[in-house]
Scaffold this active site. Sequence first.
Site, PDB file in Angstrom:
ATOM      1  N   ASN A  33       0.784  -1.242   0.000  1.00  0.00           N
ATOM      2  CA  ASN A  33       0.000   0.000   0.000  1.00  0.00           C
ATOM      3  C   ASN A  33       0.812   1.287   0.000  1.00  0.00           C
ATOM      4  OD1 ASN A  33       0.713  -0.545   2.668  1.00  0.00           O
ATOM      5  ND2 ASN A  33      -1.053   0.555   3.472  1.00  0.00           N
TER       6      ASN A  33
ATOM      7  N   LYS B   3      12.061  -8.479   0.785  1.00  0.00           N
ATOM      8  CA  LYS B   3      11.052  -9.094  -0.081  1.00  0.00           C
ATOM      9  C   LYS B   3       9.896  -8.115  -0.208  1.00  0.00           C
ATOM     10  CE  LYS B   3       7.233 -11.316   0.318  1.00  0.00           C
ATOM     11  NZ  LYS B   3       6.492 -10.847  -0.858  1.00  0.00           N
TER      12      LYS B   3
ATOM     13  N   GLY C 169       2.545  -5.330   7.438  1.00  0.00           N
ATOM     14  CA  GLY C 169       1.479  -6.028   6.720  1.00  0.00           C
ATOM     15  C   GLY C 169       0.320  -6.320   7.645  1.00  0.00           C
ATOM     16  N   SER C 170      -0.418  -7.356   7.324  1.00  0.00           N
ATOM     17  CA  SER C 170      -1.636  -7.651   8.079  1.00  0.00           C
ATOM     18  C   SER C 170      -1.330  -8.365   9.398  1.00  0.00           C
ATOM     19  CB  SER C 170      -2.552  -8.528   7.226  1.00  0.00           C
ATOM     20  OG  SER C 170      -1.880  -9.717   6.905  1.00  0.00           O
TER      21      SER C 170
ATOM     22  N   GLU D 222       4.684  -4.079  12.059  1.00  0.00           N
ATOM     23  CA  GLU D 222       3.835  -2.897  11.829  1.00  0.00           C
ATOM     24  C   GLU D 222       2.575  -3.431  11.175  1.00  0.00           C
ATOM     25  OE1 GLU D 222       4.603   0.036  12.853  1.00  0.00           O
ATOM     26  OE2 GLU D 222       6.711  -0.294  13.314  1.00  0.00           O
ATOM     27  N   LEU D 223       1.506  -3.511  11.956  1.00  0.00           N
ATOM     28  CA  LEU D 223       0.325  -4.237  11.465  1.00  0.00           C
ATOM     29  C   LEU D 223      -0.855  -3.304  11.179  1.00  0.00           C
ATOM     30  CD1 LEU D 223       0.768  -7.240  13.923  1.00  0.00           C
ATOM     31  CD2 LEU D 223       1.729  -6.959  11.634  1.00  0.00           C
TER      32      LEU D 223
ATOM     33  N   CYS E  49      -2.919   2.080   6.645  1.00  0.00           N
ATOM     34  CA  CYS E  49      -3.022   1.385   7.937  1.00  0.00           C
ATOM     35  C   CYS E  49      -3.463   2.314   9.051  1.00  0.00           C
ATOM     36  CB  CYS E  49      -1.698   0.743   8.285  1.00  0.00           C
ATOM     37  SG  CYS E  49      -0.330   1.894   8.170  1.00  0.00           S
TER      38      CYS E  49
ATOM     39  N   GLU F 123     -10.526  -4.460  10.025  1.00  0.00           N
ATOM     40  CA  GLU F 123      -9.907  -3.531   9.086  1.00  0.00           C
ATOM     41  C   GLU F 123     -10.428  -3.827   7.679  1.00  0.00           C
ATOM     42  OE1 GLU F 123      -5.714  -4.090   8.250  1.00  0.00           O
ATOM     43  OE2 GLU F 123      -5.400  -1.955   8.611  1.00  0.00           O
TER      44      GLU F 123
END
Length: 479
Positions: free
Chosen positions: A147, A170, A223-224, A245-246, A279, A379
């Site tokens: 994102n 990655k 990410g998630s 970092e979610l 996020c 979310e």
Amino acid sequence: MYTNLKHFINGEWVESTGNETEDVINPATEESIGQISLGTKEDLDKAVQAAKAALPTFSRTSREERIEMLEKIAKGYEKRKDELVQVMTDELGAPLKFSEEVHYEMGLAHFKKTAEALKDYKFEEDYGNYKIIKETIGVSGLITPWNFPTNQTSTKIASAIAAGSPMVLKPAELTPFAAMILAEIIDEAGVPKGAFNLVNGTGSTIGDGISSHPDIDFVSFTGSAGVGEKIMQNAAKTIKKVALELGGKSPLIVLDDADIEEAAKIAVSHISLNSGQVCTAATRIIIPESMKKDFGEAMKKAVPSFPVGDPLDKNVVTGPLVAKKQWDRVQSYIEKGIDEGATLLTGGTGKPDGLEKGYYVKPTIFTDVSNDMVIAQEEIFGPVTTVITYKDLDEALEIANDTVYGLAGYVVGEDQETLDYVAKNIRAGQIVVNDAEQDRSAPFGGFKQSGIGREWGAFGIEEYLEPKSVFGVKVPAKA
Ligand code: NAD
């Protein structure tokens, strides 16, 4: 076409050891803009071994050498501005204006702000009869989402360089090309071979491989929450440190003395910018009960100020969602909101008029939402928001904190003491009062299930270091 089927390993672009490839789709046209290789565990291992071999020398580079690397990367990044802006529009669907003013700028800011933070970062300090030396954590594995293609990668890369940690990145398979341009910039900036490696591929092969690799000492993941949990479980097997970092479901509390039109515009901006795929987006708008009617009117009025459409159109604010899968997911949440009995103030399922091609979603606002509804707890990651009413400030804070997440919080109003009280009582890593501008060196990260650790500036560098206590050596700490 952006096709590049190679990975960047040990200072060169190398062929993949596998032959699986994947098309990267422009979400506005639904057409391929190029291909990448889906790397194998063997590709990953080569990259990890290159990073491991670079560790002894890279971790001993001086502060000055690292500052120079970061500054050269920032210069190289600026030189390739047009390409970076365009690639993020093409792979993510970010409107050109947003791509330039936010995506491009955030990526650049991290290299510059980290270089600044590094200038006075204390790697050694005296304490009584001992000193603490902060030493490179080892090899880092960086896993990023789609994102914010340059923001997420740059903050991690800049911190790792500042700490002298060789790395394997990655990038997200949906948006790999901005990261590949970044790899070229890093190479040209003279970062030593092996210190930066990039392997493309899926989460289940390369992401999983990073989190379980015995020669990776630290994983920084954005990410998630679901994938974050898997990464933690995997990392536990080799007792790796993880920074996560979610996601978020951030509240925006509107105080009773707020300017309604202004607050409504801020609320709508949160689901419009980056198509709500942010996020930290405020997606629970918590307003005084007495404001319900006027606030709804004001939100409806604000929606056209954020036009939806072709990201190549400079007047467009909201582009498509990144992928068909994301579009389907958002549609199902809109259906869920309707089924749960929330009132659809504007928007709804299906595509906006005239935008049949591309993964466009109607900006959707639900009112009469209670905080226990699925649309208020999960979310959604699209242009969908919920409006919840409160009777008094205590209830507003209770609603704000009634979530598993704690990434960000927002408050809009006039009375400074109340603003301060709310800022102190929302349990989240970042609070923004009255849409204040944010500084890219402030610590960024979440409370609760929004994550572990912090990024950006000095706090970001800290994640890639280990403190070492030294007793008995008489040489004073260096700086
Ligand atoms: P995602 O978790 O599906 O994927 C993120 C990355 O993890 C991708 O590179 C993916 O390939 C990889 N991955 C997938 N499965 C994996 C596995 N089993 N092991 C290791 N890696 C794996 O997330 P996404 O859909 O790309 O991004 C959206 C999510 O990211 C949202 O939840 C959003 O809130 C979150 N996000 C958080 C922040 C933050 O800073 N807190 C910033 C941006 C996005």
